[in-house]
Design a protein around this motif. Structure first.
Motif, PDB file in Angstrom:
ATOM      1  N   ARG A   1       0.857  -1.190   0.000  1.00  0.00           N
ATOM      2  CA  ARG A   1       0.000   0.000   0.000  1.00  0.00           C
ATOM      3  C   ARG A   1       0.891   1.238   0.000  1.00  0.00           C
ATOM      4  O   ARG A   1       1.814   1.345   0.816  1.00  0.00           O
ATOM      5  N   LEU A   2       0.625   2.171  -0.920  1.00  0.00           N
ATOM      6  CA  LEU A   2       1.282   3.477  -0.888  1.00  0.00           C
ATOM      7  C   LEU A   2       0.583   4.281   0.204  1.00  0.00           C
ATOM      8  O   LEU A   2      -0.624   4.527   0.114  1.00  0.00           O
ATOM      9  N   ILE A   3       1.330   4.640   1.251  1.00  0.00           N
ATOM     10  CA  ILE A   3       0.691   5.289   2.402  1.00  0.00           C
ATOM     11  C   ILE A   3       1.040   6.767   2.551  1.00  0.00           C
ATOM     12  O   ILE A   3       0.346   7.496   3.257  1.00  0.00           O
ATOM     13  N   LYS A   4       2.107   7.217   1.866  1.00  0.00           N
ATOM     14  CA  LYS A   4       2.505   8.610   2.044  1.00  0.00           C
ATOM     15  C   LYS A   4       3.403   9.044   0.897  1.00  0.00           C
ATOM     16  O   LYS A   4       4.136   8.241   0.331  1.00  0.00           O
ATOM     17  N   ALA A   5       3.341  10.332   0.573  1.00  0.00           N
ATOM     18  CA  ALA A   5       4.255  10.935  -0.399  1.00  0.00           C
ATOM     19  C   ALA A   5       4.644  12.315   0.114  1.00  0.00           C
ATOM     20  O   ALA A   5       3.823  13.015   0.709  1.00  0.00           O
ATOM     21  N   GLU A   6       5.896  12.682  -0.087  1.00  0.00           N
ATOM     22  CA  GLU A   6       6.396  13.988   0.335  1.00  0.00           C
ATOM     23  C   GLU A   6       7.323  14.535  -0.735  1.00  0.00           C
ATOM     24  O   GLU A   6       8.030  13.769  -1.398  1.00  0.00           O
ATOM     25  N   THR A   7       7.334  15.863  -0.888  1.00  0.00           N
ATOM     26  CA  THR A   7       8.241  16.503  -1.828  1.00  0.00           C
ATOM     27  C   THR A   7       8.613  17.889  -1.306  1.00  0.00           C
ATOM     28  O   THR A   7       7.860  18.491  -0.532  1.00  0.00           O
ATOM     29  N   THR A   8       9.741  18.385  -1.746  1.00  0.00           N
ATOM     30  CA  THR A   8      10.180  19.714  -1.314  1.00  0.00           C
ATOM     31  C   THR A   8       9.493  20.824  -2.101  1.00  0.00           C
ATOM     32  O   THR A   8       9.599  21.986  -1.720  1.00  0.00           O
ATOM     33  N   ILE A   9       8.787  20.502  -3.192  1.00  0.00           N
ATOM     34  CA  ILE A   9       8.137  21.559  -3.966  1.00  0.00           C
ATOM     35  C   ILE A   9       6.784  21.974  -3.382  1.00  0.00           C
ATOM     36  O   ILE A   9       6.204  22.953  -3.828  1.00  0.00           O
ATOM     37  N   SER A  10       6.277  21.207  -2.400  1.00  0.00           N
ATOM     38  CA  SER A  10       4.970  21.553  -1.829  1.00  0.00           C
ATOM     39  C   SER A  10       4.969  21.385  -0.314  1.00  0.00           C
ATOM     40  O   SER A  10       5.695  20.565   0.234  1.00  0.00           O
ATOM     41  N   ALA A  11       4.098  22.150   0.329  1.00  0.00           N
ATOM     42  CA  ALA A  11       3.961  22.071   1.778  1.00  0.00           C
ATOM     43  C   ALA A  11       3.296  20.768   2.197  1.00  0.00           C
ATOM     44  O   ALA A  11       3.553  20.242   3.273  1.00  0.00           O
ATOM     45  N   MET A  12       2.424  20.242   1.317  1.00  0.00           N
ATOM     46  CA  MET A  12       1.687  19.025   1.645  1.00  0.00           C
ATOM     47  C   MET A  12       1.476  18.212   0.369  1.00  0.00           C
ATOM     48  O   MET A  12       1.256  18.766  -0.704  1.00  0.00           O
ATOM     49  N   THR A  13       1.543  16.893   0.520  1.00  0.00           N
ATOM     50  CA  THR A  13       1.233  15.997  -0.593  1.00  0.00           C
ATOM     51  C   THR A  13       0.207  14.993  -0.098  1.00  0.00           C
ATOM     52  O   THR A  13       0.381  14.384   0.951  1.00  0.00           O
ATOM     53  N   GLN A  14      -0.872  14.852  -0.865  1.00  0.00           N
ATOM     54  CA  GLN A  14      -1.931  13.917  -0.499  1.00  0.00           C
ATOM     55  C   GLN A  14      -2.098  12.877  -1.598  1.00  0.00           C
ATOM     56  O   GLN A  14      -1.785  13.126  -2.760  1.00  0.00           O
ATOM     57  N   LEU A  15      -2.610  11.715  -1.207  1.00  0.00           N
ATOM     58  CA  LEU A  15      -2.970  10.651  -2.142  1.00  0.00           C
ATOM     59  C   LEU A  15      -4.440  10.854  -2.467  1.00  0.00           C
ATOM     60  O   LEU A  15      -5.276  10.864  -1.559  1.00  0.00           O
ATOM     61  N   HIS A  16      -4.762  11.029  -3.750  1.00  0.00           N
ATOM     62  CA  HIS A  16      -6.127  11.379  -4.150  1.00  0.00           C
ATOM     63  C   HIS A  16      -6.710  10.392  -5.148  1.00  0.00           C
ATOM     64  O   HIS A  16      -5.982   9.702  -5.856  1.00  0.00           O
ATOM     65  N   ASP A  17      -8.034  10.412  -5.224  1.00  0.00           N
ATOM     66  CA  ASP A  17      -8.775   9.701  -6.262  1.00  0.00           C
ATOM     67  C   ASP A  17      -9.833  10.651  -6.803  1.00  0.00           C
ATOM     68  O   ASP A  17     -10.304  11.543  -6.084  1.00  0.00           O
ATOM     69  N   MET A  18     -10.181  10.480  -8.057  1.00  0.00           N
ATOM     70  CA  MET A  18     -11.260  11.252  -8.675  1.00  0.00           C
ATOM     71  C   MET A  18     -12.300  10.273  -9.190  1.00  0.00           C
ATOM     72  O   MET A  18     -11.951   9.244  -9.776  1.00  0.00           O
ATOM     73  N   LYS A  19     -13.564  10.599  -8.948  1.00  0.00           N
ATOM     74  CA  LYS A  19     -14.655   9.742  -9.393  1.00  0.00           C
ATOM     75  C   LYS A  19     -15.816  10.603  -9.857  1.00  0.00           C
ATOM     76  O   LYS A  19     -16.026  11.701  -9.341  1.00  0.00           O
ATOM     77  N   MET A  20     -16.581  10.060 -10.784  1.00  0.00           N
ATOM     78  CA  MET A  20     -17.807  10.713 -11.210  1.00  0.00           C
ATOM     79  C   MET A  20     -18.908  10.364 -10.224  1.00  0.00           C
ATOM     80  O   MET A  20     -19.111   9.198  -9.905  1.00  0.00           O
ATOM     81  N   GLU A  21     -19.592  11.375  -9.722  1.00  0.00           N
ATOM     82  CA  GLU A  21     -20.781  11.181  -8.889  1.00  0.00           C
ATOM     83  C   GLU A  21     -21.897  11.917  -9.604  1.00  0.00           C
ATOM     84  O   GLU A  21     -21.977  13.150  -9.535  1.00  0.00           O
ATOM     85  N   GLY A  22     -22.718  11.148 -10.319  1.00  0.00           N
ATOM     86  CA  GLY A  22     -23.727  11.764 -11.180  1.00  0.00           C
ATOM     87  C   GLY A  22     -23.022  12.442 -12.334  1.00  0.00           C
ATOM     88  O   GLY A  22     -22.251  11.823 -13.055  1.00  0.00           O
TER      89      GLY A  22
END
Length: 159
Positions: free
Chosen positions: A68-89
């Motif tokens: 499982r990918l549980i975390k990502a970090e980079t120096t170009i951003s203050a915060m990095t999140q793991l996201h998903d996009m889905k159609m809802e309607g």
């Protein structure tokens, strides 16, 4: 004389092919971490006023156990999140994945536009086409690895 020109031309083409092959591979570096293989890491150039960007890549799990990918970090951003996009309607919704991104044994997961992706938020410097930046990806079992992201044009869709 004609054969000498043909041989010289063939030699030049051969040398050009040999010299450009490592360059092509450098842009699609394969990173191995235990049973995981990470390829094709890229991001889009951000519009000038944007404070966010996204990261995309493929993760193959050649092992016998899920990870499982549980975390990502980079120096170009203050915060990095793991996201998903889905159609809802008729609406495309994006949400943070609190439990991480499962990487099934023997499977491949692709983080791509309009789907699973890394979200770089609070950019210290917007990614610019042609540049590269690194991020550290942390997996539940395999551990952490640094990955280099190639920045592509803002309208880039695929690897």
């Amino acid at each position: 004389m004609k054969y000498l020109k043909e041989i010289t031309f063939a030699l030049i083409l051969t040398v050009a092919a040999v010299l450009t092959t490592p360059w092509a591979k450098a842009h699609d570096t394969e990173i191995k971490l235990g049973d995981l293989v990470i390829t094709g890491a890229w991001s889009r150039q951000s519009p000038m006023a944007a404070d966010v960007s996204a990261g995309f890549l493929k993760i193959q799990n050649a092992g016998q156990q899920d990870d499982r990918l549980i975390k990502a970090e980079t120096t170009i951003s203050a915060m990095t999140q793991l996201h998903d996009m889905k159609m809802e309607g008729d609406v495309m919704k994006m949400a943070e994945l609190q439990g991480g991104i499962p990487i099934p044994a023997g499977g491949t997961v692709e983080l791509k536009p309009k789907s699973l992706h890394l979200m770089f938020m609070g950019l210290s410097k917007p990614p610019v086409e042609g540049e590269r930046f690194t991020a550290t990806l942390t997996f539940e079992k395999a551990g952490a690895v640094e990955v280099s992201f190639e920045v592509k044009a803002a309208d880039a869709q695929m690897h």
